[in-house]
Design an enzyme around this catalytic site. Structure first.
Site, PDB file in Angstrom:
ATOM      1  N   HIS A 249      35.149  39.470  33.682  1.00 22.31           N
ATOM      2  CA  HIS A 249      36.317  38.722  33.214  1.00 22.31           C
ATOM      3  C   HIS A 249      36.037  37.208  33.129  1.00 22.31           C
ATOM      4  CE1 HIS A 249      38.695  42.357  34.029  1.00 22.31           C
ATOM      5  NE2 HIS A 249      38.322  42.330  35.282  1.00 22.31           N
TER       6      HIS A 249
HETATM    7  O1  RIB Z   1      42.472  40.419  36.157  1.00 23.03           O
HETATM    8  C1  RIB Z   1      41.196  39.862  36.339  1.00 23.03           C
HETATM    9  C2  RIB Z   1      41.285  38.532  37.006  1.00 23.03           C
HETATM   10  O2  RIB Z   1      41.893  38.670  38.287  1.00 23.03           O
HETATM   11  C3  RIB Z   1      39.903  37.905  37.272  1.00 23.03           C
HETATM   12  O3  RIB Z   1      40.007  36.514  37.241  1.00 23.03           O
HETATM   13  C4  RIB Z   1      39.600  38.361  38.665  1.00 23.03           C
HETATM   14  O4  RIB Z   1      38.713  37.483  39.348  1.00 23.03           O
HETATM   15  C5  RIB Z   1      40.959  38.285  39.296  1.00 23.03           C
HETATM   16  O5  RIB Z   1      41.202  36.910  39.657  1.00 23.03           O
END
Ligand code: RIB
Ligand code: CA
Length: 319
Positions: A249
């Protein structure tokens, strides 16, 4: 695919809740000093509580051997709600997977929100990019405390939200937005230039076995740690979505700064649900432009995943 763009060096603040994927994003940024000057890293409560995120951010800086980076502690709870964490995804430390030593480098005394405000105020308008990788509490608190910074921030490039992918913490909400929906609403209504890396694109950035093997093949402490972090972190998405590996992500935010041509999206309207308990934290992304509401974000939907991983893997060789 080699990037076609020559990216001007950008001054950024990384706001983060490490988090294995946050860690890889931080490493990618620290490995790219020609394109990115990391002015500071501000920790926020999210994946795990603030006492761990402010520690984990420094663990990652030391892994990168960049102990001169300034790390600040920010908000320990969302603006108007109790904290929701994600140990079920990231483990109890937030960086489960590798065994990494406790940090020796100091935490800065200044509060993260004041650092963000001071940095934007003290630099020329349009030269500071904010890169939130967690709940938007620090960013929104800075905007509320110092509304004048809204005209000066160059861009907010954030990981959060979803449209086609809907939710990962509830059926309708992505974690970063869900933890602090009021903060997200302040950010999306700020009129600051915003680029969003939602689950729609990050779920296409999967650490397949071959890509994980490439991290290990770097034969370095960084390569080994990244392989072990993503090995740990992939369980949640494999079980939930049947994904072929961990979704990276947060590194998508830094890769977008480095090589925007790897990504594609649309300028659309994005609003945040803050009232309904059923759909709290949902990003109502007007992908099909049916609402008539003015566009307020560049919402990314796709990436060149092979190009992303070759950029990431090559940069990690530099640490
Ligand atoms: O949904 C994914 C996000 O939530 C990413 O930033 C992960 O690190 C959590 O913070
Ligand atoms: Ca994060």
């Amino acid at each position: 695919m080699k990037s076609k763009f020559i990216v001007q060096q950008r001054k950024i603040i990384i706001d983060t809740d490490p988090g294995q994927d946050d860690a890889v994003a931080i490493l990618l940024a620290l490995a790219s000093p020609e394109e990115i000057e990391v002015l500071g890293i501000t920790a926020v409560a999210g994946n795990v509580p603030l006492n761990l995120t402010k520690k984990n951010a420094r663990i990652v800086c030391e892994l990168a051997k960049k102990t001169d980076i300034k790390v600040f502690a920010g908000c320990d709870t969302p603006m108007k709600r109790p904290l929701v964490t994600a140990e079920h995804v990231h483990g109890k430390t937030g960086l489960d997977g590798p065994t990494l030593p406790d940090p020796q480098m100091p935490l800065q005394k200044q509060h993260a929100v004041d650092f963000i405000i001071e940095t934007v105020r003290n630099n020329e308008a349009g030269t500071i990019t904010l890169c939130p990788l967690g709940p938007l509490t620090n960013i929104a608190t800075a905007i509320e405390k110092a509304p004048d910074i809204k005209e000066k921030v160059q861009e907010i490039v954030l990981m959060g939200g979803a449209y086609f992918e809907v939710g990962n913490i509830t059926p309708t909400a992505e974690f970063n937005i869900y933890v602090d929906p009021e903060a997200a609403e302040i950010v999306f209504q700020s009129n600051i230039k915003i680029t969003v890396l939602p689950l729609d694109v990050t779920h296409k950035a999967l650490v397949t076995k071959a890509r994980n093997d490439a991290f290990r093949a770097l034969n370095s402490p960084v390569g080994k740690a990244v392989a072990e972090m993503t090995d740990f972190f992939e369980r949640f998405d494999k079980e939930k979505y049947g994904s072929d590996g961990a979704p990276l992500h947060d590194p998508c935010v830094i890769a977008y700064i480095l090589s925007p041509d790897l990504f594609s999206g649309r300028h659309i309207n994005v609003e945040v649900e803050t009232q309904s308990e059923l759909t709290l934290g949902m990003t109502v992304a007007d992908w099909w432009k049916v609402s008539g509401r003015p566009p307020n974000a560049y919402f990314i939907g796709d990436l060149d995943a092979d190009g992303f991983f070759s950029l990431l893997t090559e940069r990690l060789t530099r640490l």
